[in-house]
Design an enzyme around this catalytic site. Structure first.
Site, PDB file in Angstrom:
ATOM      1  N   LYS A 135       0.850  -1.189   0.000  1.00  0.00           N
ATOM      2  CA  LYS A 135       0.000   0.000   0.000  1.00  0.00           C
ATOM      3  C   LYS A 135       0.880   1.231   0.000  1.00  0.00           C
ATOM      4  O   LYS A 135       2.043   1.209   0.425  1.00  0.00           O
ATOM      5  CB  LYS A 135      -0.940   0.008   1.212  1.00  0.00           C
ATOM      6  CG  LYS A 135      -0.262   0.041   2.589  1.00  0.00           C
ATOM      7  CD  LYS A 135       0.190   1.429   3.041  1.00  0.00           C
ATOM      8  CE  LYS A 135       0.919   1.389   4.380  1.00  0.00           C
ATOM      9  NZ  LYS A 135       1.521   2.705   4.721  1.00  0.00           N
ATOM     10  N   ALA A 178       9.557  -0.060   5.225  1.00  0.00           N
ATOM     11  CA  ALA A 178       9.642   0.968   4.189  1.00  0.00           C
ATOM     12  C   ALA A 178       8.443   1.910   4.180  1.00  0.00           C
ATOM     13  O   ALA A 178       8.422   2.865   3.420  1.00  0.00           O
ATOM     14  CB  ALA A 178       9.758   0.304   2.817  1.00  0.00           C
ATOM     15  N   LEU A 180       5.454   0.744   3.342  1.00  0.00           N
ATOM     16  CA  LEU A 180       4.627   0.196   2.266  1.00  0.00           C
ATOM     17  C   LEU A 180       3.692  -0.915   2.753  1.00  0.00           C
ATOM     18  O   LEU A 180       2.991  -1.531   1.954  1.00  0.00           O
ATOM     19  CB  LEU A 180       5.515  -0.341   1.141  1.00  0.00           C
ATOM     20  CG  LEU A 180       6.414   0.698   0.458  1.00  0.00           C
ATOM     21  CD1 LEU A 180       7.394   0.015  -0.492  1.00  0.00           C
ATOM     22  CD2 LEU A 180       5.568   1.724  -0.307  1.00  0.00           C
ATOM     23  N   ASP A 211      -3.471  -1.196  10.632  1.00  0.00           N
ATOM     24  CA  ASP A 211      -3.628  -1.078   9.185  1.00  0.00           C
ATOM     25  C   ASP A 211      -4.090  -2.379   8.532  1.00  0.00           C
ATOM     26  O   ASP A 211      -4.249  -2.449   7.321  1.00  0.00           O
ATOM     27  CB  ASP A 211      -2.335  -0.605   8.526  1.00  0.00           C
ATOM     28  CG  ASP A 211      -1.155  -1.547   8.755  1.00  0.00           C
ATOM     29  OD1 ASP A 211      -1.293  -2.486   9.567  1.00  0.00           O
ATOM     30  OD2 ASP A 211      -0.103  -1.336   8.135  1.00  0.00           O
TER      31      ASP A 211
END
Length: 287
Positions: free
Chosen positions: A10, A96, A98, A135
């Protein structure tokens, strides 16, 4: 029988943090987008126990997030955990910003639902994932969404117009916990226009979306980190990106390109300096 699922990464098109919450977490407001950069998660049933192997990733001792998620899934079903073997083929950079680790767990939960409880509603699966990480609900659902609260309160948004992303991770990590600790809400931080991006998405206005791209975490970077992040952003913008920003708590940076024009140039320039550079596209809902 082996089953496989992609675990798409993401990016945070816009990331704002409104302040600390009474529960010790932070009040978030983000526009999140699933992208085609992905790991592959393989699930197979074995005799007993839970085993996890991951190519290119050193696993921490103790229960992994994948095992905790599997235990939560079967606890919700009221069933004992069967013997499971999970294998991760890693491509998304770790640490990262992501969501690579969360995406792997989300893919495992989708595989478990597919195999053991196909009638389980997406909302129930998101709630199970929410026990593991803030998340996780988005990583289970995917697509384009407004994420609020701790990050798990989701509202689906209109999909992005046709576009491409060039994603680059520099050769350092920015762990999430310490990045939150750097935040100072009495200081001057640049807060992106998250709701403006939601409106631009609804209208399908690419330039309006690009104008609202931003990440509040960029305001707490150390000078050396900032120089590296700014360099990547400058390359992306020079090569034709409509906008560029850090994703999550970083340090991966993405450039939003209206079309493929310019992406090859950006990839070529960045690969001269960095080893982790990727071309990706938006991905719609996963569940």
């Amino acid at each position: 029988m082996k089953q496989q699922q992609q675990a798409p990464a993401k990016i945070n098109l816009a990331l704002d943090i409104l302040g600390p919450r009474p529960d010790g977490y932070h009040e978030m407001r983000m526009v999140m987008q699933t992208v085609s950069l992905c790991d592959i998660v393989t699930l197979e049933e074995t005799g007993t126990g839970f085993t996890l192997s991951a190519q290119g990733l050193r696993l921490s001792p103790g229960k992994t997030l994948e095992q905790r998620a599997a235990e939560a899934f079967f606890s919700h079903l009221g069933r004992p955990l069967p013997g499971l073997r999970v294998t991760l083929e890693k491509r998304t950079p770790a640490y990262a910003g992501l969501g690579g680790g969360s995406a792997d767990v989300a893919a495992l939960l989708r595989l478990l639902r597919e195999r053991y409880a196909p009638d389980l509603s997406p909302k129930e699966l998101e709630a199970i994932g929410g026990q593991i990480g803030s998340d996780m609900p988005f990583c289970i659902r995917g697509g384009t969404a407004l994420a609020e609260g701790r990050g798990g309160l989701l509202t689906d948004l209109s999909p992005l117009p046709d576009c491409r992303f060039v994603i680059c991770k520099p050769a350092f990590d920015l762990p999430t916990g310490p990045m939150f600790a750097r935040l100072c809400f009495n200081c001057s931080l640049l807060h992106p226009d998250v709701m403006g991006m939601c409106s631009a998405l609804e209208r399908g206005e690419g330039k309006g979306i690009a104008a609202c791209v931003g990440n509040v975490f960029e305001g707490v970077l150390e000078p050396e980190e900032r120089r590296e992040i700014d360099y990547i952003k400058e390359v992306l913008l020079r090569c034709g990106a409509l906008s560029a920003a850090m994703s999550g708590s970083g340090p991966a940076v993405f450039g939003l390109f209206a079309e493929e024009t310019g992406t090859a140039w950006a990839l070529d320039v960045l690969k001269q300096r960095y080893t982790q550079v990727f071309l990706a596209e938006p991905v719609g809902r996963l569940l």
